[in-house]
Design a protein around this motif. Structure first.
Motif, PDB file in Angstrom:
ATOM      1  N   VAL A   1       0.858  -1.181   0.000  1.00 47.09           N
ATOM      2  CA  VAL A   1       0.000   0.000   0.000  1.00 47.09           C
ATOM      3  C   VAL A   1       0.895   1.232   0.000  1.00 47.09           C
ATOM      4  CG1 VAL A   1      -1.724   1.325   1.271  1.00 47.09           C
ATOM      5  CG2 VAL A   1      -1.908  -1.169   1.154  1.00 47.09           C
ATOM      6  N   ALA A   2       0.726   2.086  -1.007  1.00 49.23           N
ATOM      7  CA  ALA A   2       1.551   3.281  -1.150  1.00 49.23           C
ATOM      8  C   ALA A   2       1.057   4.399  -0.238  1.00 49.23           C
ATOM      9  CB  ALA A   2       1.542   3.744  -2.606  1.00 49.23           C
ATOM     10  N   PRO A   3       1.906   5.395   0.036  1.00 49.11           N
ATOM     11  CA  PRO A   3       1.476   6.535   0.850  1.00 49.11           C
ATOM     12  C   PRO A   3       0.323   7.315   0.226  1.00 49.11           C
ATOM     13  CG  PRO A   3       3.876   6.452   0.705  1.00 49.11           C
ATOM     14  CD  PRO A   3       3.351   5.446  -0.260  1.00 49.11           C
ATOM     15  N   THR A   4       0.053   7.126  -1.059  1.00 51.15           N
ATOM     16  CA  THR A   4      -1.051   7.797  -1.742  1.00 51.15           C
ATOM     17  C   THR A   4      -2.370   7.046  -1.592  1.00 51.15           C
ATOM     18  OG1 THR A   4      -0.338   6.638  -3.750  1.00 51.15           O
ATOM     19  CG2 THR A   4       0.408   8.917  -3.470  1.00 51.15           C
ATOM     20  N   ASP A   5      -2.408   6.039  -0.690  1.00 54.64           N
ATOM     21  CA  ASP A   5      -3.602   5.202  -0.495  1.00 54.64           C
ATOM     22  C   ASP A   5      -3.984   4.476  -1.776  1.00 54.64           C
ATOM     23  OD1 ASP A   5      -3.907   5.666   2.192  1.00 54.64           O
ATOM     24  OD2 ASP A   5      -5.349   7.288   1.949  1.00 54.64           O
ATOM     25  N   GLN A   6      -2.998   3.889  -2.410  1.00 52.96           N
ATOM     26  CA  GLN A   6      -3.200   3.038  -3.575  1.00 52.96           C
ATOM     27  C   GLN A   6      -2.608   1.668  -3.286  1.00 52.96           C
ATOM     28  OE1 GLN A   6      -1.266   6.101  -6.144  1.00 52.96           O
ATOM     29  NE2 GLN A   6      -2.885   5.590  -7.604  1.00 52.96           N
ATOM     30  N   VAL A   7      -3.328   0.631  -3.659  1.00 49.50           N
ATOM     31  CA  VAL A   7      -2.838  -0.730  -3.504  1.00 49.50           C
ATOM     32  C   VAL A   7      -2.064  -1.106  -4.759  1.00 49.50           C
ATOM     33  CG1 VAL A   7      -3.447  -3.139  -3.113  1.00 49.50           C
ATOM     34  CG2 VAL A   7      -4.784  -1.330  -2.020  1.00 49.50           C
ATOM     35  N   PHE A   8      -0.858  -1.614  -4.580  1.00 53.61           N
ATOM     36  CA  PHE A   8      -0.007  -2.007  -5.698  1.00 53.61           C
ATOM     37  C   PHE A   8       0.066  -3.527  -5.798  1.00 53.61           C
ATOM     38  CE2 PHE A   8       1.191   2.301  -5.849  1.00 53.61           C
ATOM     39  CZ  PHE A   8       1.920   2.536  -7.014  1.00 53.61           C
ATOM     40  N   ALA A   9      -0.091  -4.028  -7.017  1.00 52.18           N
ATOM     41  CA  ALA A   9       0.139  -5.434  -7.332  1.00 52.18           C
ATOM     42  C   ALA A   9       1.444  -5.512  -8.097  1.00 52.18           C
ATOM     43  CB  ALA A   9      -1.005  -6.003  -8.154  1.00 52.18           C
ATOM     44  N   LEU A  10       2.449  -6.140  -7.527  1.00 55.85           N
ATOM     45  CA  LEU A  10       3.785  -6.219  -8.127  1.00 55.85           C
ATOM     46  C   LEU A  10       3.996  -7.618  -8.681  1.00 55.85           C
ATOM     47  CD1 LEU A  10       5.755  -4.464  -5.224  1.00 55.85           C
ATOM     48  CD2 LEU A  10       4.590  -3.404  -7.163  1.00 55.85           C
ATOM     49  N   GLY A  11       4.082  -7.730 -10.004  1.00 53.58           N
ATOM     50  CA  GLY A  11       4.120  -9.024 -10.663  1.00 53.58           C
ATOM     51  C   GLY A  11       2.705  -9.571 -10.710  1.00 53.58           C
ATOM     52  N   CYS A  12       2.001  -9.371 -11.828  1.00 57.83           N
ATOM     53  CA  CYS A  12       0.573  -9.698 -11.847  1.00 57.83           C
ATOM     54  C   CYS A  12       0.075  -9.887 -13.276  1.00 57.83           C
ATOM     55  CB  CYS A  12      -0.228  -8.602 -11.152  1.00 57.83           C
ATOM     56  SG  CYS A  12      -0.072  -6.977 -11.932  1.00 57.83           S
ATOM     57  N   ASN A  13      -1.237 -10.129 -13.406  1.00 58.30           N
ATOM     58  CA  ASN A  13      -1.872 -10.267 -14.711  1.00 58.30           C
ATOM     59  C   ASN A  13      -1.967  -8.906 -15.388  1.00 58.30           C
ATOM     60  OD1 ASN A  13      -3.538 -11.854 -12.437  1.00 58.30           O
ATOM     61  ND2 ASN A  13      -3.225 -13.204 -14.201  1.00 58.30           N
ATOM     62  N   GLU A  14      -1.654  -8.861 -16.666  1.00 63.92           N
ATOM     63  CA  GLU A  14      -1.859  -7.629 -17.419  1.00 63.92           C
ATOM     64  C   GLU A  14      -3.359  -7.372 -17.579  1.00 63.92           C
ATOM     65  OE1 GLU A  14       0.320  -7.410 -21.036  1.00 63.92           O
ATOM     66  OE2 GLU A  14       2.187  -8.160 -20.145  1.00 63.92           O
ATOM     67  N   GLU A  15      -3.738  -6.102 -17.628  1.00 64.95           N
ATOM     68  CA  GLU A  15      -5.160  -5.753 -17.636  1.00 64.95           C
ATOM     69  C   GLU A  15      -5.887  -6.257 -18.877  1.00 64.95           C
ATOM     70  OE1 GLU A  15      -8.094  -1.843 -17.337  1.00 64.95           O
ATOM     71  OE2 GLU A  15      -5.979  -1.585 -17.848  1.00 64.95           O
ATOM     72  N   VAL A  16      -5.347  -6.001 -20.057  1.00 61.57           N
ATOM     73  CA  VAL A  16      -6.066  -6.305 -21.295  1.00 61.57           C
ATOM     74  C   VAL A  16      -6.049  -7.793 -21.597  1.00 61.57           C
ATOM     75  CG1 VAL A  16      -6.152  -5.913 -23.783  1.00 61.57           C
ATOM     76  CG2 VAL A  16      -5.648  -4.012 -22.229  1.00 61.57           C
TER      77      VAL A  16
END
Length: 502
Positions: free
Chosen positions: A174-189
């Motif tokens: 969880v970043a200081p900007t209140d965003q959850v990060f997925a590191l190494g994951c499925n591409e969106e499209v």
């Protein structure tokens, strides 16, 4: 003649005893604090019931009522300690993961009896680790290669997967900007898993992951090959390690690209997801090359010298690097690496410690598969392979029992051209609890036979200990193992008499 024992802090164990003359050579369960050897604190049970499974992740945080919550991620469960009780909040349908690693892709890797005979494995086989983070008063939890889950502080309900989040994630933060990060994951499209794909949710909306212009969710692909291993928050920035390099994430606030990721180090990857720790604006970690590294904001990645690294590199349990845990101890300004030593099995069993004040290293024998610093908890928290969770640096015993410690010098050469007899010792101890034994071994040449004074016990407050050992060089060992036990060694003085020029 009276000679004080005034040895610089830190162990020097990767050289011969004579080459390391004038240094401490070996120790266990002793740290160097303010320049002197000091027995580590004890540990006491946090909760009587053991955890279910082998723990590979711990997080402590408080809710709006200032109640301490402690989450434990094991190979089979997600549990939380809250209000004095231990609760199972494992996501529904989550199958148990692996306890041991069996290596990455390639011939001879993978679990026994999986795949076709004599063919290389097509997948990676890692022990189940967890990435845990607080989202306000709630918990974000991600089992490696699984989805990101949220738990809303209801002990009667399990954690549930985020809607719209990636289905397969290597590491979460969880970043200081209140965003959850997925590191190494499925591409969106495409939905295809990309080990170098990095995605984050919208600001303050952990269920919004689509990259429409109306959202602040975005996707990035890191360059350079390898795979993402883990990430950490460092001030307002993010650190993301791949198996090859280190990237610094900076929030730039652009609508099209809120974050920018710059490579700040190469050939300095991370060996496992728990093998990095951040203290202030400095990060410390162990690389796949079994070299320690350090990085500070605004600086460059640099190797971290370790004069006791050889025993770890020679004995690290095969394919178990993902179990290595890095942690800090703010009370003593030190970092710690727990690792699996093949001499003891496949679980974490030994540790290396480094003082951030003077760079002094020490080591110990202690089985901990997960470890975190104090704050917001009053004490650090550690978990052993059997699932027992402990408060650390609390008390002076091993949960009421004895634990052993010692510190031993390399050769102390008084005069290479003459012999001496050690006749006695004036102790200089602070905060001694329980007996401390001292022994002095003497010899005439670096590889000659030793004579020993034997282990002589010193009670708290003892004014003198009588010894009798002759030689040109001497090794001194202090040790203890009572319950309770504690000691800080100052500047003891040896009573020495000349014994000729033999």
């Amino acid at each position: 003649m009276r000679i004080p024992l005034d040895i610089p802090p830190g162990l020097s164990a990767d050289d011969t005893s004579f080459a390391a003359a004038g240094r401490w050579a070996d120790a266990s369960n002793v740290r160097f604090h303010r320049g002197r050897p000091q027995v580590i604190g004890g540990w006491e049970r946090l909760v009587e019931a053991p955890l279910s499974g082998v723990c590979r992740g711990v997080l402590a945080w408080t809710d709006k009522g200032a109640v301490l919550n402690v989450a434990f991620g094991t190979h089979s469960k997600l549990q939380v300690f809250k209000g004095g009780g231990l609760y199972d909040i494992t996501p529904a349908g989550l199958a148990a993961g692996l306890v041991d690693g069996t290596g990455g892709q390639g011939y001879g890797t993978g679990a026994y009896s999986t795949g076709n005979w004599s063919e290389p494995s097509s997948g990676d086989y890692f022990p189940r680790t967890w990435s845990l983070a607080a989202w306000g008063e709630n918990l974000m939890a991600c089992p490696r290669e699984g989805a990101i889950h949220a738990w809303t502080n209801n002990t009667g309900s399990p954690a549930a997967a985020l809607s719209n989040g990636p289905a397969r994630v290597t590491h979460m933060l969880v970043a200081p900007t209140d965003q959850v990060f997925a590191l190494g994951c499925n591409e969106e499209v495409s939905g295809i898993f990309n080990p170098l794909c990095l995605r984050h949710s919208s600001v303050r909306n952990n269920n919004q992951w689509n990259t429409d212009p109306a959202t602040t969710a975005r996707e990035y692909i890191l360059p350079g090959g390898g795979r993402i291993v883990a990430g950490r928050v460092i001030g307002p920035y993010l650190l993301v390690w791949t198996s090859h390099a280190l990237f610094l994430g900076s929030f730039v606030g652009s609508v099209t690209q809120p974050w920018r990721f710059d490579r700040v180090g190469e050939k300095c990857g991370l060996i496992g997801p728990n093998a990095a720790v951040v203290v202030g604006q400095q990060a410390y970690w162990l690389g796949p090359d079994l070299q320690f590294y350090r990085y500070g904001l605004g600086g460059a990645v640099e190797p971290l010298p370790c004069p006791i690294r050889e025993a770890m590199t020679d004995n690290l349990a095969a394919s178990q690097g993902d179990k290595i845990v890095a942690s800090s101890s703010s009370s003593f300004s030190e970092i710690r690496f727990d690792y699996p030593d093949a001499r003891d099995g496949t679980e974490n069993s030994r540790q290396l410690r480094m003082s951030l004040s003077d760079g002094a290293w020490s080591r110990g024998i202690m089985a901990r598969t997960a470890m975190i610093d104090a704050g917001p908890s009053q004490y650090p928290i550690g978990v052993d392979p059997d699932g027992a969770a402990y408060w650390h640096e609390r008390g002076q015993s091993a949960d009421g029992g004895a634990f052993s410690w010692f510190v031993e010098s390399a050769d102390q050469c008084l005069n290479e051209n003459s012999t001496a007899m050690v006749r006695g010792l004036w102790p200089d101890m602070a905060d001694q609890v329980g007996p401390v034994s001292v022994s002095v071994n003497g010899r005439f040449t670096p590889q000659g036979d030793e004579t020993s004074s034997g282990a002589l016990s010193m009670a708290p407050g003892a004014e003198r200990v009588d010894l009798r050992t002759t030689g040109r060089m001497f090794r001194v060992r202090f040790a203890g193992g009572s319950a309770p036990t504690a000691c800080r060694i100052g500047r003891p003085v040896f009573d020495i008499a000349p014994a000729g020029s033999r």
